[in-house]
Write an enzyme that holds these catalytic residues in place. Structure first.
Site, PDB file in Angstrom:
ATOM      1  N   SER A 121      62.410  25.946  13.662  1.00  0.00           N
ATOM      2  CA  SER A 121      63.560  25.063  13.815  1.00  0.00           C
ATOM      3  C   SER A 121      64.909  25.709  13.510  1.00  0.00           C
ATOM      4  CB  SER A 121      63.392  23.862  12.893  1.00  0.00           C
ATOM      5  OG  SER A 121      64.610  23.178  12.777  1.00  0.00           O
ATOM      6  N   ARG A 176      73.125  27.876  20.299  1.00  0.00           N
ATOM      7  CA  ARG A 176      71.896  28.582  20.647  1.00  0.00           C
ATOM      8  C   ARG A 176      72.079  29.669  21.685  1.00  0.00           C
ATOM      9  NH1 ARG A 176      68.020  23.245  20.648  1.00  0.00           N
ATOM     10  NH2 ARG A 176      68.043  23.094  18.388  1.00  0.00           N
ATOM     11  N   ARG A 222      72.698  22.676  25.309  1.00  0.00           N
ATOM     12  CA  ARG A 222      72.552  21.530  24.404  1.00  0.00           C
ATOM     13  C   ARG A 222      72.682  21.986  22.964  1.00  0.00           C
ATOM     14  NH1 ARG A 222      68.542  19.589  21.310  1.00  0.00           N
ATOM     15  NH2 ARG A 222      66.844  20.783  22.248  1.00  0.00           N
ATOM     16  N   GLU A 259      65.158  13.931  28.527  1.00  0.00           N
ATOM     17  CA  GLU A 259      65.303  15.301  29.005  1.00  0.00           C
ATOM     18  C   GLU A 259      65.131  15.400  30.521  1.00  0.00           C
ATOM     19  OE1 GLU A 259      63.103  18.182  26.650  1.00  0.00           O
ATOM     20  OE2 GLU A 259      63.567  19.793  28.057  1.00  0.00           O
ATOM     21  N   GLY A 261      61.157   7.264  26.976  1.00  0.00           N
ATOM     22  CA  GLY A 261      60.325   6.251  27.613  1.00  0.00           C
ATOM     23  C   GLY A 261      59.849   5.175  26.645  1.00  0.00           C
TER      24      GLY A 261
HETATM   25  C1  LIG Z   1      59.288  22.539  19.583  1.00  0.00           C
HETATM   26  C2  LIG Z   1      60.463  21.674  19.904  1.00  0.00           C
HETATM   27  C3  LIG Z   1      61.302  21.225  18.896  1.00  0.00           C
HETATM   28  C4  LIG Z   1      62.394  20.425  19.181  1.00  0.00           C
HETATM   29  N1  LIG Z   1      63.197  20.013  18.156  1.00  0.00           N
HETATM   30  C5  LIG Z   1      64.246  19.208  18.433  1.00  0.00           C
HETATM   31  C6  LIG Z   1      65.089  18.739  17.378  1.00  0.00           C
HETATM   32  O1  LIG Z   1      64.889  19.048  16.216  1.00  0.00           O
HETATM   33  N2  LIG Z   1      66.119  17.931  17.695  1.00  0.00           N
HETATM   34  C7  LIG Z   1      66.370  17.556  18.988  1.00  0.00           C
HETATM   35  O2  LIG Z   1      67.297  16.792  19.193  1.00  0.00           O
HETATM   36  N3  LIG Z   1      65.575  17.967  19.989  1.00  0.00           N
HETATM   37  C8  LIG Z   1      64.538  18.795  19.753  1.00  0.00           C
HETATM   38  N4  LIG Z   1      63.745  19.221  20.789  1.00  0.00           N
HETATM   39  C9  LIG Z   1      63.956  18.690  22.134  1.00  0.00           C
HETATM   40  C10 LIG Z   1      63.363  17.286  22.242  1.00  0.00           C
HETATM   41  O3  LIG Z   1      62.184  17.217  21.500  1.00  0.00           O
HETATM   42  C11 LIG Z   1      63.038  16.877  23.666  1.00  0.00           C
HETATM   43  O4  LIG Z   1      64.094  17.168  24.504  1.00  0.00           O
HETATM   44  C12 LIG Z   1      62.800  15.382  23.729  1.00  0.00           C
HETATM   45  O5  LIG Z   1      61.879  14.991  22.765  1.00  0.00           O
HETATM   46  C13 LIG Z   1      62.336  14.942  25.096  1.00  0.00           C
HETATM   47  O6  LIG Z   1      61.988  13.586  25.042  1.00  0.00           O
HETATM   48  P1  LIG Z   1      61.635  12.782  26.353  1.00  0.00           P
HETATM   49  O7  LIG Z   1      61.356  11.404  25.933  1.00  0.00           O
HETATM   50  O8  LIG Z   1      62.714  12.982  27.350  1.00  0.00           O
HETATM   51  O9  LIG Z   1      60.341  13.490  26.957  1.00  0.00           O
HETATM   52  P2  LIG Z   1      58.910  13.865  26.326  1.00  0.00           P
HETATM   53  O10 LIG Z   1      58.824  13.588  24.898  1.00  0.00           O
HETATM   54  O11 LIG Z   1      58.615  15.222  26.823  1.00  0.00           O
HETATM   55  O12 LIG Z   1      57.929  12.843  27.000  1.00  0.00           O
HETATM   56  C14 LIG Z   1      57.497  12.964  28.311  1.00  0.00           C
HETATM   57  C15 LIG Z   1      56.560  11.833  28.617  1.00  0.00           C
HETATM   58  O13 LIG Z   1      56.350  11.765  30.012  1.00  0.00           O
HETATM   59  C16 LIG Z   1      54.989  11.654  30.297  1.00  0.00           C
HETATM   60  N5  LIG Z   1      54.796  12.204  31.627  1.00  0.00           N
HETATM   61  C17 LIG Z   1      55.291  13.354  32.145  1.00  0.00           C
HETATM   62  N6  LIG Z   1      54.947  13.486  33.417  1.00  0.00           N
HETATM   63  C18 LIG Z   1      54.218  12.402  33.730  1.00  0.00           C
HETATM   64  C19 LIG Z   1      53.572  11.952  34.916  1.00  0.00           C
HETATM   65  N7  LIG Z   1      53.630  12.644  36.048  1.00  0.00           N
HETATM   66  N8  LIG Z   1      52.903  10.786  34.865  1.00  0.00           N
HETATM   67  C20 LIG Z   1      52.846  10.051  33.724  1.00  0.00           C
HETATM   68  N9  LIG Z   1      53.450  10.421  32.592  1.00  0.00           N
HETATM   69  C21 LIG Z   1      54.113  11.576  32.599  1.00  0.00           C
HETATM   70  C22 LIG Z   1      54.301  12.353  29.167  1.00  0.00           C
HETATM   71  O14 LIG Z   1      52.989  11.886  29.045  1.00  0.00           O
HETATM   72  C23 LIG Z   1      55.180  11.954  27.998  1.00  0.00           C
HETATM   73  O15 LIG Z   1      54.779  10.699  27.524  1.00  0.00           O
HETATM   74  C24 LIG Z   1      62.654  20.052  20.511  1.00  0.00           C
HETATM   75  C25 LIG Z   1      61.821  20.494  21.530  1.00  0.00           C
HETATM   76  C26 LIG Z   1      60.752  21.330  21.240  1.00  0.00           C
HETATM   77  C27 LIG Z   1      59.942  21.887  22.371  1.00  0.00           C
END
Ligand SMILES: Cc1cc2nc3c(=O)[nH]c(=O)nc-3n(C[C@H](O)[C@H](O)[C@H](O)COP(=O)(O)OP(=O)(O)OC[C@H]3O[C@@H](n4cnc5c(N)ncnc54)[C@H](O)[C@@H]3O)c2cc1C
Ligand code: SF4
Ligand code: FES
Lengths: 657, 254
Positions: free
Chosen positions: A283, A329, A455, A445, A44
């Site tokens: 990690s 994984r 993944r 995601e 986003g």
């Molecule tokens: C502990 C951990 C470690 C990880 N390490 C890695 C790594 O090393 N390498 C890798 O590639 N991936 C890794 N991942 C996976 C990766 O971090 C996530 O898949 C990725 O960051 C998701 O990004 P995103 O922008 O899709 O969503 P997110 O970062 O989850 O952001 C979601 C956003 O949506 C907003 N939101 C949600 N619902 C609403 C709503 N109803 N109204 C308004 N806002 C809302 C939230 O406020 C937030 O801003 C890891 C995941 C975890 C849990």
């Protein structure tokens, strides 16, 4: 029939061709086009910033107090890119191939190839923003390996890669806020999508501080709300991660694809008691250097240090010599479960295996001693040097482990066990990242994405930023070019009023239950059903039971949940209740999808479908498709199939031996 | 590690909303395991309050891994509690013993108004970043990443500064409610890197100006911020910010 709108032509020129021919919007018109972005994680924030730079009028929403806190911040290990800086044979094709294979041949070739093509640009962009990636002494970028690959293509910033990438995207976003191109709405939760004449035209959001409902118009809406792993209650996701935004999209007509594809990450800190609120990831990068083992003897209660080398079973190295500790994984998780179920687990719960750094500490210590031209060094000194090297690579992870468990991982091996981590399923999108509702897009995601049934590590960050920086800013123009004559629709339009009253009624319904049990009570119960019956291994009987149990639980929830306080104020329990209500529907759909897919693939392991050696057995003849579910009402879904066509890669039984 | 259970008395700040008067409320936390995190202890207390038909304590949290910067409790007079280099969510109950009384307050600073109970408004930090905490580079402008070699030592220092999680503990710990450690972390990160050079003057000036405008106090070098910072952001960053600021003042052409 679902049309993914994949451009014609050879795989490696599809994206170039698309970019060369898609419609454009001129700068003057961009200023009149409004885009709503739900979520400020990597997907986003990068989209909102890039769209703001292009001149669109953007509104960005997140439920945390600042866009910088999105769950992406917690990503640890790294981000992939086909830069081939290490000269070890990497290429766009290889990243593409590894990702399709890693996903167990359940992803769309064209999307994955595009992802690999833009991966290099992501690293360039992030470095230009000042993201402090790890570097070598020569000043150039450093790389490490992740599971499912044999090259070093992972860029990282210690164990804080997600944080650094997100702060880069956040700073670009804040710059656009300052320039007036983006308006930020923090502590706002999107609770419905407004559709007018079949197109997404806005949202209803709740101001989480005042409880007020707000109407926002947009020519297009982007769902970048992250994954739904918290349906299991315990996961490595942040506490607030939820499916609500994506689920509201589903309820307004967007199809939900492959919901049963969840990723269970092999290396997490094991559950320590009933009080547990979340699980912590260690990690995957640790598998570069850590060796995974269990005792060869069943129910061995000796301390790890008392178990001699030849009585240890390095079961990944034994079963998968070609990839060893770096198998993907899903494979590593199942192998850990297999050993623990067979009675070889360690620790008090016996639901854990060792991740051991002793060998790495010695190896790095000797290298360091050599580098410093030290001779006749004692073992203690070597170990001391080795610990310093390991601390530089993984220090923050080791500290985190020590804080949580009270044990020192430099001295004793870590105890780890698989935990829910990521969801490959999500909103179905076509090549342009558009859902089945025109004007409604999904990134990161939240969409069903490029990862098929599993993944690979370090690929989610890549995908989120690819979608936001380099894909959507092109593809959305192709839609908006036809919208330039549409004036902003005033929010007193009946469709807005109707959506708002629906949201209001929903909240009133939840508040009026005034039952006896907390939201968490129901969430934990749902999580247990999901983990036991739709977790690491699934079978027909269990899934059928789970579907019935979830229906009953949903009934109880609507009769007996207690939400204190009221709706016109800051009320975290009400927020949670809304999210759990949606999880209670999604959980059922996940089981329906898992039941339908009578094959094993990637993270989806159907016990009925395995090879003699216990590996996942795909059924390409019957299941080489994306399962996209249309919502007709609770418990009422229609399956639509998008057949997967492989022109470049021949699906074979995956082997990491 | 030996596990034990304990009973605790909590004195918690309760405040209905921004405009309401707040006060301390005494709550009992029973049967708390030494294995729990501090926030899990609050989960237990809240579950109990809900079961008794009372309102749970509102507090900010999300990642519970010490990285999002959301959690923010002032515990027994220390921002994020007794453990050094640790956020509230990473603090574990091993730090306490049976019978302890624990006082829990929100961050106290004029620029961080309380929203409810232990939850405060930290949007002032976003506005400081808006004022210049970035490199102005649009998507697509970048050159190949390895065309900018960076001395490892400097890259490491930049990384250490960039580790700031924007939690605001530095402000809460400071008797002047100064945000200098937070601002200096961002200014330093970018000042140490070649990418940050073109805007280095305006960045320092604008971010400091915004900080003042938000009502954060001035820095008198007490070092309280560094002592409480969960990411151990170094005071040397403040020295670097001061240098940047002075240089910018001398050479500013505006
Ligand atoms: C502990 C951990 C470690 C990880 N390490 C890695 C790594 O090393 N390498 C890798 O590639 N991936 C890794 N991942 C996976 C990766 O971090 C996530 O898949 C990725 O960051 C998701 O990004 P995103 O922008 O899709 O969503 P997110 O970062 O989850 O952001 C979601 C956003 O949506 C907003 N939101 C949600 N619902 C609403 C709503 N109803 N109204 C308004 N806002 C809302 C939230 O406020 C937030 O801003 C890891 C995941 C975890 C849990
Ligand atoms: S400098 Fe430290 S205390 Fe201040 S906001 Fe950053 S991480 Fe928190
Ligand atoms: S909850 Fe994220 S840092 Fe504490």
């Amino acid at each position: 029939m679902l049309n993914a709108k994949i451009p014609a032509g050879p795989l490696n020129t599809k994206w170039e061709d698309y970019k060369g021919h898609c419609k454009l919007v001129n700068p003057a018109n961009k200023r009149n086009l409004e885009i709503i972005v739900i979520g400020t994680g990597l997907a986003g924030a990068s989209a909102a910033a890039s769209l703001g730079e292009l001149g669109y009028k953007v509104k960005a929403f997140c439920f945390q107090d600042s866009p910088r806190r999105a769950h992406s911040i917690a990503a640890q290990g790294g981000i992939n890119a086909a830069k081939n800086y290490q000269n070890d044979g990497d290429s766009v094709y290889r990243l593409f191939y590894d990702t399709v294979k890693g996903g167990d041949y359940r992803s769309r070739e064209a999307n994955v190839h595009r992802l690999a093509e833009v991966s290099g640009n992501i690293i360039d962009q992030c470095v230009a923003q000042g993201v402090p990636f790890a570097r070598e002494y020569g000043g150039l970028l450093s790389n490490r390996s992740f599971g499912g690959t044999q090259v070093q293509r992972t860029f990282y910033a210690a164990g804080q890669t997600g944080q650094q990438l997100l702060l880069g995207a956040y700073s670009a976003l804040e710059r656009q806020v300052a320039l007036g191109n983006v308006t930020q709405y923090s502590r706002h939760e999107m609770l419905d999508i407004v559709k007018i004449d079949g197109k997404a035209r806005g949202i209803i959001a709740r101001n989480l501080i005042t409880g007020q409902l707000e109407r926002h118009f947009g020519h297009a809406v982007l769902i970048c709300s992250g994954g739904y792993g918290n349906v299991f209650f315990l996961s490595t996701n942040a506490m607030g991660s939820n499916v609500t935004a994506a689920w509201k999209a589903t309820q307004t007509g967007a199809y939900f694809a492959n919901p049963c594809f969840t990723q269970i990450h092999p290396t997490c800190i094991p559950v320590s008691g009933d009080h547990q609120s979340k699980l912590t990831l260690m990690s995957e990068s640790l598998r570069n250097d850590g060796r995974i083992w269990v005792p060869k003897k069943k129910d061995d209660n000796r301390k790890s240090s008392d178990i001699p080398e030849d009585e240890r079973d390095y079961y990944l190295e034994r079963r998968y010599p070609a990839f060893g500790n770096l198998v993907p994984r899903d494979v590593a998780s199942r192998a850990a479960k297999e050993r623990c179920d067979a009675g070889y687990g360690v620790g008090t719960s016996k639901q854990a295996v060792y991740l051991d750094f002793a060998a790495a500490i010695e190896r790095y210590g000797s290298i360091e001693a050599n580098k410093r031209q030290m001779h006749g060094v004692s073992k203690e000194e070597i170990i001391k040097l080795g610990k310093e090297v390991v601390a530089e690579k993984y220090g923050n992870l080791f500290d985190m482990y020590a804080k949580i468990t009270g044990e020192n991982p430099y001295e004793t091996p870590m105890r780890i066990y698989p935990a829910v981590h990521y969801t490959m399923g999500g909103l179905w999108v076509d090549y342009e990242l558009q859902t089945t509702v025109p004007g409604l897009y999904s990134l990161g995601e939240a969409n069903f994405s490029d990862h098929g049934a599993n993944r690979l590590g370090a690929s989610a960050l890549m995908q989120g930023l690819a979608d936001g920086y380099f894909v959507l800013p092109y593809t959305i123009g192709n839609y908006l070019a036809d919208e330039i004559r549409v004036k902003a629709i005033p929010t007193d339009h009946p469709a807005f009023a109707e959506a708002e009253s629906k949201v209001r009624d929903n909240i009133a319904k939840l508040m009026s239950i005034k039952g006896t049990k907390s939201v968490d009570f129901f969430h934990k119960k749902l999580g247990k059903i999901m983990w036991d019956k739709c977790g690491m291994a699934r079978n027909e009987q269990g899934l059928k039971e789970a579907i019935e149990e979830i229906k009953v639980l949903r009934g109880e929830f609507y009769k007996d949940v207690r939400i204190p306080g009221d709706e016109n104020e800051f009320n975290p329990e009400l927020e949670k209740a809304g999210r759990v209500a949606d999880f209670l529907e999604l959980g059922e759909l996940m089981c329906i999808d898992a039941l339908n897919r009578r094959e094993s693939c990637g993270g989806h392991f159907r016990e009925e479908s395995q090879t003699e050696e216990g590996e996942a057995k795909r059924d390409d003849e019957n299941f080489s498709y994306v399962a996209a579910w249309e919502y007709k009402g609770p418990s009422d879904y229609v399956l639509h199939k998008e057949p997967l066509v492989f022109e470049e890669v021949k699906p074979t039984q995956r082997s990491y031996k | 590690m030996e596990h034990y259970n304990m009973n605790l008395t909590l004195k918690v700040w309760r405040q209905k909303n921004k405009n309401a008067q707040g006060n301390f409320e005494t709550l009992q936390a029973k049967n708390i395991s030494s294995e729990m995190s501090f926030l899990e202890m609050f989960d237990v207390v809240n579950e109990e309050l809900i079961n008794e038909g009372k309102e749970p304590v509102a507090f900010d949290h999300d990642c519970r891994e010490g990285i999002c910067g959301m959690c923010s409790m002032h515990i027994n007079g220390r921002a994020h509690g007794p453990w050094d280099g640790t956020t509230t969510c990473q603090l574990h109950m091993r730090a306490f013993k049976d019978g302890d009384t624990i006082t829990v307050e929100p961050w106290r600073a004029g620029a961080f108004p309380v929203l409810k109970d232990l939850t405060v408004d930290r949007t002032a930090f976003d506005r400081i970043i808006e004022a210049g905490g970035y490199v102005s580079v649009n998507t697509g402008n970048a050159q190949d990443a390895n065309n900018i070699p960076i001395e490892k030592h400097k890259a490491d220092l930049a990384f250490a500064a960039a580790a700031c999680i924007g939690c605001g503990a530095c402000v809460a710990a400071c008797k002047n409610s100064s945000a200098m450690l937070f601002v200096s972390a961002k200014v330093s990160q970018l000042a140490l890197l070649p990418q940050g050079q073109p805007e280095k003057r305006t960045r320092a000036l604008n971010m400091v100006a915004q900080m003042d405008k938000e009502g954060f106090g001035s820095c008198t070098n007490t070092g309280a911020c560094e002592a409480e910072c969960p990411k151990e952001i170094s005071l040397t960053n403040i020295a670097r910010l001061n240098r940047e600021f002075i240089n910018a003042g001398f050479t500013s052409e505006k």
